[in-house]
Scaffold this active site. Structure first.
Site, mmCIF file in Angstrom:
data_model
loop_
_atom_site.group_PDB
_atom_site.id
_atom_site.type_symbol
_atom_site.label_atom_id
_atom_site.label_comp_id
_atom_site.label_asym_id
_atom_site.label_seq_id
_atom_site.Cartn_x
_atom_site.Cartn_y
_atom_site.Cartn_z
ATOM 1 N N HIS A 193 -34.238 -58.838 -81.552
ATOM 2 C CA HIS A 193 -33.421 -57.661 -81.203
ATOM 3 C C HIS A 193 -34.276 -56.503 -80.703
ATOM 4 C CE1 HIS A 193 -29.679 -55.114 -81.687
ATOM 5 N NE2 HIS A 193 -29.272 -56.205 -81.088
ATOM 6 N N HIS A 228 -32.211 -51.658 -92.841
ATOM 7 C CA HIS A 228 -32.560 -52.679 -91.827
ATOM 8 C C HIS A 228 -32.124 -54.049 -92.347
ATOM 9 C CE1 HIS A 228 -34.546 -54.642 -88.578
ATOM 10 N NE2 HIS A 228 -35.808 -54.544 -88.955
ATOM 11 N N PHE A 265 -22.489 -51.593 -91.712
ATOM 12 C CA PHE A 265 -21.816 -50.832 -90.650
ATOM 13 C C PHE A 265 -22.796 -49.860 -90.007
ATOM 14 C CE2 PHE A 265 -17.337 -51.929 -91.076
ATOM 15 C CZ PHE A 265 -17.282 -52.482 -92.350
ATOM 16 N N HIS A 267 -25.202 -48.675 -86.391
ATOM 17 C CA HIS A 267 -26.388 -49.225 -85.718
ATOM 18 C C HIS A 267 -27.036 -48.107 -84.911
ATOM 19 C CE1 HIS A 267 -28.933 -51.896 -83.359
ATOM 20 N NE2 HIS A 267 -28.678 -52.791 -84.273
ATOM 21 N N ARG A 276 -23.388 -58.980 -81.479
ATOM 22 C CA ARG A 276 -23.518 -60.289 -82.146
ATOM 23 C C ARG A 276 -22.372 -60.557 -83.118
ATOM 24 N NH1 ARG A 276 -29.291 -58.383 -84.233
ATOM 25 N NH2 ARG A 276 -27.952 -56.566 -84.554
ATOM 26 N N ASP A 318 -25.092 -57.746 -90.015
ATOM 27 C CA ASP A 318 -25.220 -58.012 -91.449
ATOM 28 C C ASP A 318 -23.872 -58.105 -92.142
ATOM 29 O OD1 ASP A 318 -28.058 -55.926 -91.240
ATOM 30 O OD2 ASP A 318 -28.045 -58.100 -91.527
ATOM 31 N N ARG A 362 -50.218 -45.170 -81.112
ATOM 32 C CA ARG A 362 -50.632 -44.029 -81.935
ATOM 33 C C ARG A 362 -49.935 -42.787 -81.385
ATOM 34 N NH1 ARG A 362 -51.722 -39.154 -83.675
ATOM 35 N NH2 ARG A 362 -53.552 -38.935 -85.007
#
Ligand code: SDX
Length: 382
Positions: A193, A228, A265, A267, A276, A318, A362
């Protein structure tokens, strides 16, 4: 000159290019090396998608056969890995088990490399290492669940391909076609992703010319977080808390009053729904029918419609995958390790890409601490 606007969480910042996948919130689509993920999930075994992510093209029949043969050679749970897991407390979090296992594999694989400049490995070595981790993770994840249940490990079966063998390793029973298909789809949907937090972590570590295993261990640490990858585990905790569809409204009243994040819920990139979800919801629906659990579908749909209508925030991957893994028989704590077993393909594809065109990652920071001040008794060297 640096753009001096601070972008908290790097929201909306394009950090680099990638050819591995394209996440498009405008069209709500996700392409793996140009192929829509829905098409891959409906037609390909996960092994073929792993090959696509690493090599940029779908495998020929011969290339797929070769990958499957190599994957079978590396399925066994190495004794050093089993021993390391066995030394952990039984109630260690499974993500800590997986993180430890990968760390042990890396220490063994890179033993003897005394010059840190050689740690990074050649592209060929890292492709081999990627496939070996892909092959080893099912045994690691399934061993963890069986150990927690007081069950002995199960040996892999060479007559079973990746998804069916993963289920065999976990449950010690030959899985049916419906379950294998739903599981295979979930592995493909979770695989990649773009620059999500765990993948970007892997790229940051890779950018210092550290080794692939260090990058994967760092990615596992990032994925564990409930904002995540840990969200799929957290979704199931929420389902268990609510209990049944008729309890949703009251539960949501309380949760929103407490300003809780409703896991599964929202994103950072998709704002009108995760591309998805429809494919994973279809897989969940096939499992609901297979196990005759309409109560799960009712709770799922009631919570979704209530939350979307109140907050206008849509489910992410998820949300359907949590109940799907629960129906298959996975312990809730095993859900995020399943995410690792899938995302190892995306992580390693990005590690290879970062190595091929590297620049140390960086960013800058804006200082907001005390103004310069001095130690009174300090006397500079003359
Ligand atoms: C994954 O990046 C990826 O691609 C990740 C992933 C992948 O494949 O690698 O897609 C996998 O990690 C999916 C996301 C799984 N995480 C969750 O389900 C955890 C719950 N979701 C939220 O924490 C949140 O939606 C994030 C962290 C996912 C995204 O949040 P953002 O973009 O940082 O936005 P935000 O947290 O600032 O939210 C904006 C507003 C806030 O309200 P205000 O403070 O402005 O009033 O929306 C609210 C948030 O409180 N909000 C939520 C919510 N998600 C956002 N409120 C309640 N529940 C939620 N789930």
């Amino acid at each position: 000159m640096a753009d001096n606007e601070i972008k908290k969480g790097l929201a909306g910042v394009i950090a680099d290019e990638t050819a591995v996948s394209k996440v498009n919130p405008e069209t709500n689509s996700l392409l793996y090396r140009g192929y829509p993920v829905q098409e891959l999930a409906a037609t390909q075994p996960f092994e073929a998608v792993a090959y696509l992510l690493w090599h940029g093209e779908l495998p020929s029949a011969a290339e797929l056969a070769q990958l499957r043969a190599t994957e079978r050679e590396h399925r066994a749970l190495a004794p050093e890995v089993k021993d390391a897991i066995d030394r952990l407390p039984l109630d260690s979090h499974p993500m800590d088990e997986v993180r430890t296992a990968v760390s042990v594999i890396g220490a063994i694989e890179t033993a003897g490399i005394s010059n840190v400049l050689d740690a990074v490995g050649t592209p060929e070595e890292n492709l081999r290492r990627s496939l070996q981790l892909f092959a080893a993770l099912p045994a690691i994840v399934s061993y963890g669940q069986r150990r927690r249940r007081g069950l002995e490990a199960v040996e892999s079966r060479d007559d079973l391909d990746y998804a069916a063998n993963f289920l065999w390793l976990t449950f010690g029973e030959e899985p049916g076609a419906v379950v294998v298909d739903a599981f295979n789809r979930s592995m493909i949907l979770y695989a990649e992703h773009s620059f999500n937090a765990s993948t970007f972590t892997a790229r940051v570590i890779t950018s210092t010319l550290s080794d692939l295993y260090s990058a994967v261990v760092g990615a596992i640490g990032a994925l564990k977080g409930p904002l995540h990858g840990g969200a799929n585990e957290a979704v199931m905790h929420i389902f268990d808390e609510i209990g049944s569809a008729d309890q949703v409204e009251g539960w949501l009243d309380t949760a929103l009053a407490e300003k809780r994040k409703i896991m599964g819920f929202g994103h950072r990139v998709y704002k009108r729904g995760d591309s998805r979800v429809p494919t994973m919801k279809a897989a969940l629906d096939s499992l609901v029918a297979h196990y005759d659990r309409p109560d799960v579908a009712k709770l799922y749909e009631t919570l979704e419609s209530e939350f979307v209508s109140r907050k206008g925030i849509y489910p992410n991957l998820d949300y359907p995958s949590g109940p799907a893994y629960n129906l298959i028989g996975y312990d809730t704590l095993t859900f995020t390790p399943l995410f690792v077993a899938s995302r190892i393909t995306g992580w390693t594809a990005h590690i290879l890409e970062q190595q091929a065109s590297n620049a140390l990652i960086r960013p800058l920071s804006a200082y907001n601490g005390p103004d310069e001040r001095h130690i009174e008794e300090y006397e500079p060297d003359t």
